[in-house]
Write an enzyme that holds these catalytic residues in place. Structure first.
Site, mmCIF file in Angstrom:
data_model
loop_
_atom_site.group_PDB
_atom_site.id
_atom_site.type_symbol
_atom_site.label_atom_id
_atom_site.label_comp_id
_atom_site.label_asym_id
_atom_site.label_seq_id
_atom_site.Cartn_x
_atom_site.Cartn_y
_atom_site.Cartn_z
ATOM 1 C CG HIS A 98 -1.873 -1.108 1.226
ATOM 2 N ND1 HIS A 98 -3.097 -1.032 0.315
ATOM 3 C CD2 HIS A 98 -1.996 -2.010 2.061
ATOM 4 C CE1 HIS A 98 -3.782 -2.054 0.558
ATOM 5 N NE2 HIS A 98 -3.180 -2.908 1.632
ATOM 6 C CG HIS A 108 -2.330 -9.634 -4.118
ATOM 7 N ND1 HIS A 108 -2.903 -10.487 -4.808
ATOM 8 C CD2 HIS A 108 -2.334 -10.263 -2.857
ATOM 9 C CE1 HIS A 108 -3.216 -11.670 -4.451
ATOM 10 N NE2 HIS A 108 -2.646 -11.804 -3.199
ATOM 11 C CG ASN A 110 -1.003 -15.621 -3.705
ATOM 12 O OD1 ASN A 110 -0.948 -16.688 -4.219
ATOM 13 N ND2 ASN A 110 -2.173 -14.581 -3.949
ATOM 14 C CB VAL A 111 4.049 -18.025 -5.779
ATOM 15 C CG1 VAL A 111 3.852 -16.988 -7.172
ATOM 16 C CG2 VAL A 111 5.189 -17.353 -5.019
ATOM 17 C CG HIS A 147 -2.323 -6.780 -18.109
ATOM 18 N ND1 HIS A 147 -3.097 -7.869 -17.848
ATOM 19 C CD2 HIS A 147 -2.796 -5.882 -17.328
ATOM 20 C CE1 HIS A 147 -3.906 -7.739 -16.824
ATOM 21 N NE2 HIS A 147 -3.873 -6.400 -16.528
ATOM 22 C CG HIS A 177 -20.218 -6.778 -2.163
ATOM 23 N ND1 HIS A 177 -19.092 -7.525 -2.404
ATOM 24 C CD2 HIS A 177 -20.029 -5.624 -1.463
ATOM 25 C CE1 HIS A 177 -18.202 -6.675 -1.887
ATOM 26 N NE2 HIS A 177 -18.828 -5.587 -1.126
ATOM 27 N N GLY A 260 -6.929 -22.094 11.218
ATOM 28 C CA GLY A 260 -6.257 -21.588 12.616
ATOM 29 C C GLY A 260 -4.889 -21.025 12.371
#
Length: 303
Positions: A98, A108, A110-111, A147, A177, A260
């Site tokens: 951010h 963002h 992730n792998v 891209h 939503h 958890g």
């Protein structure tokens, strides 16, 4: 099938090191990322790194985790009921950046690697990951660069992967939503094992390694642009959409909480400041309206 989890772990730890080093250098702050190592009572642990109140990065979190358990949570078996009750391991690096300047987009990435029934004769494994960009003020050259870097990263594995992964990203990062994309997308894949372990692992590495070349030049181009309270308030308003997606729709957040996981690390992705305004809409013809009209919709940015 040889599932080489130690090799995956070594790669992910190195990726976290490289990303933190380059982002700290781009931020230019004196302190850089602080490290928080943790263990999970149910098995495994991780290494969370956080940069807060930097010169360029208002909040940047880059987390490595290697966790295991005896029974998969509902979020992991909803589409794979045959895995219910199996022991599992999950390794990954996840990050959210951010920036302070509203002209620098949030990013963002992730792998990850997931194995159910590790140690058995027939473990079930797959890779997943990707990266996506969330601008507040759109720049077409930034979107094209993002891209094209994604496209070039997966091109060696087959021409079909970029359009497939781009479409998956466009379809996943949507606030259903609101009927509104979170940003301009990128690439996203999950449950990926079709190339065999070695090539699938190589594809995951290609995506992980492409994040910095995709993002750092954008930060460098935009971080010195002048901005004021109008831009800041719009940034905080749009950050609200980011929070809504992560808490309502993000499968990784749900998996972490249901299994958890460590709440502090899971919710590290949330921005430090945010606002919601009831019924607010951008003024017609404004730069804020341009984001909604031209950028928050799927486009063929790489072309």
């Amino acid at each position: 099938m040889n599932v080489d989890l130690p090799a995956v772990r070594r790669y992910l730890l190195d990726l976290q090191d490289r990303i933190c080093a380059e982002l700290a250098a781009e931020d230019g702050g004196a302190e850089g990322f602080r490290t928080d190592e943790w263990e999970r009572p149910e098995g495994g642990g991780g290494r969370t790194r956080l940069l807060a109140e930097g010169a360029v990065l208002e909040k940047a979190g880059v987390a490595f985790s290697h966790v295991r358990g005896s029974t998969l949570p509902p979020s992991a078996t909803a589409h794979r009921p045959e895995l219910a009750g199996k022991p599992w391991e999950a390794l990954g690096v996840s990050l959210v950046i951010h920036p302070r300047n509203p002209y620098v987009p949030t990013s963002h990435a992730n792998v990850r690697c997931f194995v159910a029934g590790a140690g058995s004769d027939a473990p079930v494994w797959w890779f997943g990951g990707g990266f996506d960009l969330t601008p507040y003020y759109g720049f077409e050259d930034d979107a094209a660069h993002w891209h094209r870097t994604a496209r070039d990263a997966v091109a060696p594995f087959g021409a079909e992967y970029y359009p497939r992964f781009k479409r998956a990203c466009d379809e996943y990062f949507v606030l259903r939503h609101r009927g509104e994309p979170r940003g301009i997308g990128g690439v996203f894949f999950d449950d990926f094992s079709e190339l065999g372990f070695e090539r699938s692992f190589a594809l995951m590495r290609a995506v992980g390694d492409a994040y910095l070349p995709a993002y750092r030049p954008i930060v460098a181009r935009r971080k010195a642009l002048a901005w004021g309270d109008r831009e800041r308030q719009f940034q905080l308003y749009r950050r609200g959409r980011y929070v809504e997606f992560n808490l309502v729709w993000d499968r990784g957040t749900l998996f972490g909480l249901q299994s958890g996981g460590r709440t502090e690390s899971i919710l590290m992705s949330l921005p430090p400041l945010v606002r919601w305004d009831y019924g607010w809409k951008p003024e017609a013809g404004s730069p804020e309206a341009r984001l909604h009209e031209l950028f928050l919709r799927p486009r063929d940015w790489a072309s």
